[in-house]
Structures are given as C-alpha cells and as structure tokens.
Design an enzyme around this catalytic site. Sequence first.
Site, PDB file in Angstrom:
ATOM      1  N   ALA A  23       0.383  -1.187  -0.037  1.00 21.68           N
ATOM      2  CA  ALA A  23       0.330  -0.360  -0.017  1.00 21.68           C
ATOM      3  C   ALA A  23       0.767   1.016   0.025  1.00 21.68           C
ATOM      4  O   ALA A  23       0.946   1.855   0.087  1.00 21.68           O
ATOM      5  CB  ALA A  23      -0.650   0.374   0.878  1.00 21.68           C
ATOM      6  N   HIS A 123      -4.215  -9.300  -4.907  1.00 20.75           N
ATOM      7  CA  HIS A 123      -5.347  -9.175  -3.699  1.00 20.75           C
ATOM      8  C   HIS A 123      -6.462  -9.084  -5.053  1.00 20.75           C
ATOM      9  O   HIS A 123      -7.614  -8.085  -4.473  1.00 20.75           O
ATOM     10  CB  HIS A 123      -5.124  -8.187  -3.687  1.00 20.75           C
ATOM     11  CG  HIS A 123      -4.164  -8.815  -2.436  1.00 20.75           C
ATOM     12  ND1 HIS A 123      -3.224  -7.838  -1.350  1.00 20.75           N
ATOM     13  CD2 HIS A 123      -4.360  -9.867  -1.570  1.00 20.75           C
ATOM     14  CE1 HIS A 123      -3.282  -8.775  -0.087  1.00 20.75           C
ATOM     15  NE2 HIS A 123      -3.074 -10.134  -0.694  1.00 20.75           N
ATOM     16  N   THR A 194       5.528  -1.795   2.093  1.00 16.02           N
ATOM     17  CA  THR A 194       4.917  -3.150   2.763  1.00 16.02           C
ATOM     18  C   THR A 194       5.536  -3.323   3.997  1.00 16.02           C
ATOM     19  O   THR A 194       6.148  -3.113   4.055  1.00 16.02           O
ATOM     20  CB  THR A 194       4.976  -4.432   1.319  1.00 16.02           C
ATOM     21  OG1 THR A 194       4.130  -5.334   2.529  1.00 16.02           O
ATOM     22  CG2 THR A 194       6.048  -4.858   1.373  1.00 16.02           C
TER      23      THR A 194
END
Length: 252
Positions: A23, A123, A194
């Site tokens: 992210a 994901h 991360t």
Amino acid sequence: MTDLERLKDMIKNHHRIVFFGGAGVSTESHIPDFRGANGIYRQKTDLPWTPEEMLSHHFFEEHPVEFFKNYKNFAEAMAAAKPNRAHYALARLEEEGKLLGVVTQNIDGLHQKAGSRNVMELHGSILRNYCTECGRSYDVDSFLSLCDPVPHCPYCGGIVKPDVVLYEEPLDMDTMEDAMDAIQTADMLIIGGTSLVVYPAAGFINYFTGDALVMINQDETGKDRDCSLVFHDSVGKILGEAVLKCAEGREG
C-alpha cells in the site's frame, strides 16, 4: 558511495529485477495505506465494525448494504487516483528490459495506468467486477453506477462483486504461481511500501534466492536485517531518484 548511488549501481548491473509492493507504493497518489500512522485501520468511525472487518467475506455476505457503502468510497478514490513516481519508475525499468514484473498487494490498478504490463495482482483489482450469478464482467465505472447501494446485474439481478480478495478469501492460484516463479527467477528483488505482515502474500519474498535484496519502506520491517540496502523513505522518492533521473541523464 551513498546508499542511493549503490542502488543505482545495483539496478544498472541486474537484468532480472522484480518489484514486490504494498500500500505504501500508492500513498503519493493520495491513497491511504492500511497500517501506517494515518492508515485506514486507524481511522475512527461511528460504525460498530472495524475497517478490517468491513473488508471481510463474512461481512460482504451478512451486511451487503454496509459493505458496498464502505467499499464504494475505496473504489471511487482509487479510480480517480493518478500514478506517481514509483509507478512510472517501475514502468520505465520494464520498458528498458530490466524488470521482469511487479508483484503487488494493491488493488488500485495504478501500475497498469503508468504503463507496466506484467503486473501480478495478488489481491485482485477494483478495475474488474463480475456478477456472482451470470458471471458478466463490469469495469469500475459501470460497477460504481450500479451501487444503489448494492450493485445488481441488470441482466440477471445477481450481486456484482469486485474482483478483489477479501479477508477470509483465498488468493488466485494462477496469480500466486506467476508471482512465485517471477521472484524465484529474479536476480534482484526490490520490496517497497509494505509492512510484510499480510500473509500469504508477504511470504512470497522467501522464494527469492539472490543476494540483491532492497527494502524501501517508511517504517522498519522484520526483513530489514536481511537486506543489502534499506531505505526508510518514500518509495516514489527513492525509485524516482534511482531510476527516472538516471534515465534522464542517459537521454540528456
């Protein structure tokens, strides 16, 4: 020689680089991360559920109205976001034939917007959505237009689900195999943005057998001590300096 100069030399001397990102890669695109100081999981709401629980499979099944109201906010922000220096630097490395691919835990599609082609989305992606009944596909704009608040397929009435991996759901087997193969093949692995606490995705980096391991993350991680270089800084800043400015120098 500074660490940044060492990173430039490492990139110059390696030709099978893989980037593993989370992210923190997209925070410069104004997409908040999950576990950082201002992350999504630290945000306070008046709802009786945590943000993490609201992104789980059981919540999707049991509270579809609340799930989609919450998810729509994520999807709208991500769909409007623009790639940043990190995304463009990685796309540049792939264009130069140095980067084998990007393994990402992100679902925002920004790597592809920047021009990367070989992106393994562990994901899933907000850009893909499908009807749980008839399987019809919808892009993100069509999906958002159907959220009222629960998106239903206009052809069969089934719920349209984002093609993202919710908590309690398994990762796609083909994507996992592609990611593991890329990391095993790499002669250099750059980990960026991360905290390496989300499994099984975080465990994929253990398939790397080379000695050129680089970490770029704002906070310390449990893998820092195993890395050749560690930068506690912005992924966009470090990759921008190491890749984009080198490219500009070659072209000047």
